[in-house]
Design an enzyme around this catalytic site. Sequence first.
Site, PDB file in Angstrom:
ATOM      1  N   GLY A 115      -1.222  -4.050 -18.855  1.00  0.00           N
ATOM      2  CA  GLY A 115      -2.112  -3.020 -18.331  1.00  0.00           C
ATOM      3  C   GLY A 115      -1.421  -1.711 -18.014  1.00  0.00           C
ATOM      4  CG  ASP A 175       4.082  -9.058 -14.059  1.00  0.00           C
ATOM      5  OD1 ASP A 175       3.445  -7.996 -14.186  1.00  0.00           O
ATOM      6  OD2 ASP A 175       3.518 -10.174 -13.991  1.00  0.00           O
ATOM      7  CE1 TYR A 194      -7.911  -4.027  -5.624  1.00  0.00           C
ATOM      8  CE2 TYR A 194      -9.484  -2.227  -5.830  1.00  0.00           C
ATOM      9  CZ  TYR A 194      -8.304  -2.841  -6.210  1.00  0.00           C
ATOM     10  OH  TYR A 194      -7.496  -2.255  -7.162  1.00  0.00           O
TER      11      TYR A 194
END
Length: 255
Positions: A17, A37, A153
């Site tokens: 992404g 990651d 969020y």
Amino acid sequence: MGRLDQRLIAITGAAQGIGLAIARDFASEGADLLLLDIDRTALESAARDIRAANPERRIDAEVCDIAVPEQVAGVFAEKGAFDGLVNNAGVNVFHDPLETSQAEWRRAFAINLEGAWACCRAVLPAMIERRHGVILNIASTHSFTIIPGTFPYPVVKHALMGLTKSLGLEYASRGIRVNAIAPGYVATQKVLDWWDAAPDPAAAKVETMALHPQGRIASPEEIARAAVFMISDECPFMTATCLTIDGGLSVRQHG
């Protein structure tokens, strides 16, 4: 000469992404990179591709769960002094407020906010000592707008913007810049999965596109080009602020 020559920059969530697009652009602009990651397979694949395209660059890759501060501290301690950090790693946690479990609340904050702070905390001492460094937090239009049904969020992303502004002001006089980018909808795998999970994926995609004045959403590469600018020396008087990249979505009052 690249715009990021002789820079060592860490990027979290770098395996796919927006993070992967940023990593590719940074390497092409001359930066050496630490890619972080939690997905080992995707991370190793991303690192191989970037090394192949930029054989002269140092591209390190480390599996790291940024929600575990000890892992973050250990990884950064081994790599030396960083010129830049991009806090990109994040996770979507969308619920009705009263249906949000404590575990989901904690997961949202642990990854999207506390993980970013752990990375900042790891790089800041050396940046302060050298009086040089740039931190870029990948925020969201959720940092200043609210979409019902996406709790908690936006709460976390508002807090990430607070972190950006607070650190930006605290360390401005010591040669450190701390900024954010707030993307709107971006054509990442998360968005594709969200469309696919809808009862009518094609209709969900059309509806999303129609929200935007330009009739489309951003590509990861468009966010990456802005990140190059924000990390480079081309905006030396920008700190404690946010660059919004949403095609006008957050300004639009009615469809």
